[in-house]
Design a protein around this motif. Sequence first.
Motif, short mmCIF file in Angstrom:
data_model
loop_
_atom_site.label_atom_id
_atom_site.label_comp_id
_atom_site.label_asym_id
_atom_site.label_seq_id
_atom_site.Cartn_x
_atom_site.Cartn_y
_atom_site.Cartn_z
N VAL A 166 54.48 -10.24 2.83
CA VAL A 166 54.52 -9.65 4.17
C VAL A 166 53.83 -8.29 4.15
O VAL A 166 53.03 -7.96 5.03
CB VAL A 166 55.98 -9.51 4.67
CG1 VAL A 166 56.01 -8.84 6.03
CG2 VAL A 166 56.64 -10.88 4.74
N THR A 167 54.12 -7.50 3.11
CA THR A 167 53.53 -6.16 3.02
C THR A 167 52.00 -6.24 2.96
O THR A 167 51.30 -5.48 3.64
CB THR A 167 54.07 -5.43 1.78
OG1 THR A 167 55.49 -5.56 1.78
CG2 THR A 167 53.68 -3.97 1.80
N ILE A 168 51.49 -7.17 2.14
CA ILE A 168 50.03 -7.33 2.06
C ILE A 168 49.49 -7.73 3.43
O ILE A 168 48.46 -7.21 3.88
CB ILE A 168 49.67 -8.38 0.98
CG1 ILE A 168 50.00 -7.82 -0.41
CG2 ILE A 168 48.19 -8.76 1.07
CD1 ILE A 168 49.93 -8.85 -1.52
N GLY A 169 50.22 -8.61 4.12
CA GLY A 169 49.81 -9.02 5.46
C GLY A 169 49.77 -7.83 6.41
O GLY A 169 48.85 -7.71 7.23
N VAL A 170 50.77 -6.94 6.30
CA VAL A 170 50.81 -5.77 7.18
C VAL A 170 49.59 -4.88 6.92
O VAL A 170 48.93 -4.42 7.86
CB VAL A 170 52.13 -4.98 6.96
CG1 VAL A 170 52.05 -3.60 7.60
CG2 VAL A 170 53.30 -5.75 7.55
N ALA A 230 32.62 -12.63 18.68
CA ALA A 230 31.85 -13.30 17.63
C ALA A 230 32.47 -13.08 16.26
O ALA A 230 32.21 -13.84 15.33
CB ALA A 230 30.42 -12.79 17.64
N LYS A 231 33.28 -12.03 16.13
CA LYS A 231 33.89 -11.75 14.84
C LYS A 231 35.39 -12.03 14.83
O LYS A 231 36.11 -11.57 13.95
CB LYS A 231 33.66 -10.28 14.47
CG LYS A 231 32.27 -10.02 13.91
CD LYS A 231 32.24 -8.61 13.34
CE LYS A 231 31.02 -8.41 12.48
NZ LYS A 231 31.04 -7.08 11.86
N SER A 232 35.86 -12.77 15.84
CA SER A 232 37.30 -13.01 15.93
C SER A 232 37.80 -13.81 14.72
O SER A 232 39.00 -13.84 14.43
CB SER A 232 37.64 -13.74 17.22
OG SER A 232 37.06 -15.02 17.20
N LEU A 233 36.87 -14.45 14.01
CA LEU A 233 37.28 -15.21 12.82
C LEU A 233 37.95 -14.30 11.79
O LEU A 233 38.85 -14.73 11.08
CB LEU A 233 36.06 -15.90 12.20
CG LEU A 233 36.42 -16.95 11.17
CD1 LEU A 233 36.96 -18.20 11.83
CD2 LEU A 233 35.23 -17.28 10.31
N ASN A 234 37.50 -13.04 11.71
CA ASN A 234 38.15 -12.09 10.80
C ASN A 234 39.65 -12.04 11.05
O ASN A 234 40.44 -11.97 10.12
CB ASN A 234 37.57 -10.68 11.00
CG ASN A 234 36.20 -10.55 10.38
OD1 ASN A 234 35.74 -11.48 9.72
ND2 ASN A 234 35.54 -9.43 10.60
N LEU A 235 40.02 -12.05 12.35
CA LEU A 235 41.44 -12.02 12.69
C LEU A 235 42.08 -13.38 12.47
O LEU A 235 43.21 -13.48 12.00
CB LEU A 235 41.61 -11.57 14.15
CG LEU A 235 43.06 -11.51 14.64
CD1 LEU A 235 43.88 -10.56 13.80
CD2 LEU A 235 43.11 -11.10 16.10
N LEU A 245 46.53 -6.68 8.40
CA LEU A 245 46.48 -6.65 9.86
C LEU A 245 46.26 -5.23 10.36
O LEU A 245 45.59 -5.01 11.38
CB LEU A 245 47.77 -7.23 10.44
CG LEU A 245 47.95 -8.74 10.25
CD1 LEU A 245 49.30 -9.19 10.79
CD2 LEU A 245 46.83 -9.53 10.92
N PHE A 246 46.80 -4.24 9.64
CA PHE A 246 46.60 -2.86 10.05
C PHE A 246 45.11 -2.48 9.95
O PHE A 246 44.56 -1.84 10.84
CB PHE A 246 47.45 -1.91 9.20
CG PHE A 246 47.31 -0.47 9.58
CD1 PHE A 246 47.76 -0.03 10.83
CD2 PHE A 246 46.72 0.44 8.73
CE1 PHE A 246 47.62 1.30 11.21
CE2 PHE A 246 46.58 1.78 9.10
CZ PHE A 246 47.02 2.20 10.33
N THR A 247 44.47 -2.93 8.87
CA THR A 247 43.03 -2.70 8.72
C THR A 247 42.28 -3.30 9.90
O THR A 247 41.37 -2.68 10.47
CB THR A 247 42.53 -3.34 7.41
OG1 THR A 247 43.42 -3.00 6.37
CG2 THR A 247 41.15 -2.86 7.07
#
Lengths: 118, 210, 612
Positions: free
Chosen positions: B158-162, B180-185, B165-167
């Motif tokens: 979870v911490t790595i995910g946070v 066009a870059k929504s794949l990153n998310l 996602l924060f980045t």
Amino acid sequence: MDAHATSAEPERSHPSVGVYVRIGLVLFVLTALEVGLYEFTYGGHAGPAGAAIQPFFVPLLLLLSAGKFALVAMFYMHLKQDHRLFTGVFVFPLIIATVLILGLVVLEAYHFAFARAG
Amino acid sequence: MTDTAHAGHLETATGLDNRKLAIWTFIGSECLFFASLISNYLVHKETWLTGPGPFPHEAWTSPAGKVFEPIIEIPLVTLGTALLLFSSLFVVLALANAQRGNRKGLLLWLGLTLLCGVFFVGMQVYEFTHFVHKGLTLKTNLFGGSFFVLTGFHGTHVTIGVIWLFTLWIEAFRGKIPPAKSLNLEIAALYWHFVDVVWVVIFPVVYLIK
Amino acid sequence: MATTALDQQRAHAAAGHEPTGLWSWITTVDHKRIGILYGATAFTFFLMGGIEALLLRIQLGTPNNTFLSPETYNELFTMHGTTMIFLAIMPLSAAFFNFIIPLQIGARDVAFPRLNAFSYWVFLLGGLFLNASWLFGAAPDTGWFGYANLTSKQYSPGLHVDFWMLGLQTLGVASLAAAVNFFTTVLNMRAPGMKLMRMPIFTWMSFITQVLLLLAFPVITVALILLMFDRFFGTNFYVPTAGGDPLLWQHLFWIFGHPEVYILILPAFGIVSEVLPVFARKPLFGYAAMVFSGIFIAFLAFGVWAHHMFATGMGPIADTYFSLATMLIAIPTGVKIFNWLGTVWGGSIQYKTPMYFALAFVAMFIIGGLSGVMHGSPPADLQQTDTYFVVAHFHYVMFGGSIFGLAAGAYYWWPKMFGRMLDERLGKLHFWLMLIGFNLTFFPMHILGLNGMPRRVYTYPEGLGFEELNLLETISAFLLAASFAVFLYNIIKTWRGPRNAPADPWNAATLEWTIPSPPQEWNFAEIPVVHGRDPLWEAKREHGGPLPEPPKVSGAGIHMPNPSYWPLVTALGLSAMMSGLMLIHHLGPWGIIAGGAILLFGVFNWAFEPAG
């Protein structure tokens, strides 16, 4: 699995916001059911019915959990609309993982019950 | 985050993005990681009542007469579970906004996702400290060991995910996640949902099943 | 300074020159260079593992020998096994995955070139970490299987086990990163027309290997994490006196360990399935059966782990299941063997060195496979377990199988990798020395084992009838070592010669032979379009004879990924974290935090670096 056949296909659209929210509500209700099931079986509200539910408690709980798992995977992770390859890449390991857990629990239960008890 | 050698290929052979296929592959692999940790928990569950307490669902009296109450706090963890489930909802909403190019919506829903994630980690930190105060550490008994290792590694995910996602939230704030870059998310979201479904399994197995 | 060097390199590459110098190798993301790095590193570790084996054989050459102390003997057999499996055979296979897979599927690189470099650096650092244990006089000494509770703090208080468990953990990261990468590469980077059922069989078997890596390595990761918590943080997972269970280690280890042995053999299956058709001048017999038997073997790999544990007494039901499942594996393996025979049958066989090794592979692997079926029966296994019979068995599959297969691959692809032909006469000398040395070293172990000689024991008394065969084995082991000296001499000798290998020296069938030897940085000037399983044979048939040498072309206009040093920085961060873990009782958490900071720094720079 002819991979090239799909290369020209545009990405299928994701479900609408309404679907996402409804799934979220279902997930919430299922979680409430899980905790409720616990409360009425073992928790503070466990009446005489609790003892009757006990044999079904674990299967029911696992069923609810599997339902939540499937909903998140199918809708939020888009496996329902996405390329089948993704489903394969996820579900095959999932099957092996489940068999692994079951296998280990059974083997170790036998070990504890017979071998270690002598 | 664009480490793909599309050299010469405009399209991949399957038509699927390299990174998306890779994250799914990684998630498949992680299934075995958590399955092994859960097996460790369940295997020891069969015998740990012989050791000293405290235990999750059973009271235990020490030879010196000290009583250890059952240690699991279901209401607290239910709250954490709900937070994680809602964060999954929020992150798909963030993704939907990213795909439509709605930066404000993206920032709002992604921010809420992050908040849920941070609260979940906070819940876990509180729970761990609480358990330690009640006398349960890694060393106390096999419940302590397998519980902290299983939920701890989930918490690390979870911490790595946070952090991830924060980045992305910062990137989105700087306007660097156009549709066009929504794949990153989308990739980060797949990881996040996976961490969520692992908790969907851990919650009943660890907290509810006696 | 670093940045300017990189800039120069980019400018160089844009002008169509191959970058040279140490820095170009440190920052390389070219799959061919990474393949060569894997090969060179793994071969060095292979020689180290071989020297360890020779020391063991000297000790066992005569009864009651005192050449090695029991402690050193334990360290040597542990490091021999660990080195050969994780630092030699696996990365030698990885060398071929790297160099050959993108060429066979008609790609210019792997899906994630920088991740590929990261895998290599982590592998290198993990291997160095493991072997650094020698410098501290604390080499791992609990066997490559590290059975609990030999590995517990109580029975192994020194650093031996710490080096082993953290070294393996590091190597696991390298394998997993590479597996994600190659899984994606094979599925996504295939040239147009290269359907799954048109893929060369080496690529197929390697692809299946990646699936095994992906599913098996997380399990050993967890097993090692639990061991680490037991040793560093006072948990009792494997400590029976505190209610823990040493058997859990065995289960987790073999759930990983059995797929692992297929990870070691499947690439060799693939290599041999490439070599046999080319030198028999016939397409592979039963291509689809080959593919599906490979998949079936991989699937069964996850359901047979406990046949390594019959001696633990799992009860009749479990024994029966695992025994039957194990024997079932003989079916797909038998399918493969008959397909290899069918491929060679009636072919016009070209007796070149790669063919020698490939044919010997089939014969040796049959012997190893058959003794494997013998252990599959619990009553037989109870007699054979912990004896030299088992040592004989796994050397017939690991050496007679994997190493013979990898040697076939080395001779077969050497001209493609380095543009030079290896000497045929020296190659055949290597082959005969290796075949004779191998059989004389390991076949007598069957007999010694059945006569009751236990494995993992540093010596044996006189008068048990073990002396003659052990002496024979020791002498033959040196013959086996001499065969690799011939191989090294062959490499050195031909390295001095001209770089004049043709693009297609063997009249082969697959795409890697359509481009110059060695290939240019971008592999294919134009991405090929594939119409069948043996594209080059089809092209030659259409052309009515050998194709003209493909010209070297300018790479202008071909976009290749930029070199990068961030994978190395990230790998260094990971290694620093592992070292920090090892020193946790001296440095507190600070070593781990420092390593983690470097790791994070590397990851972020990697993520935001333009990949080109």
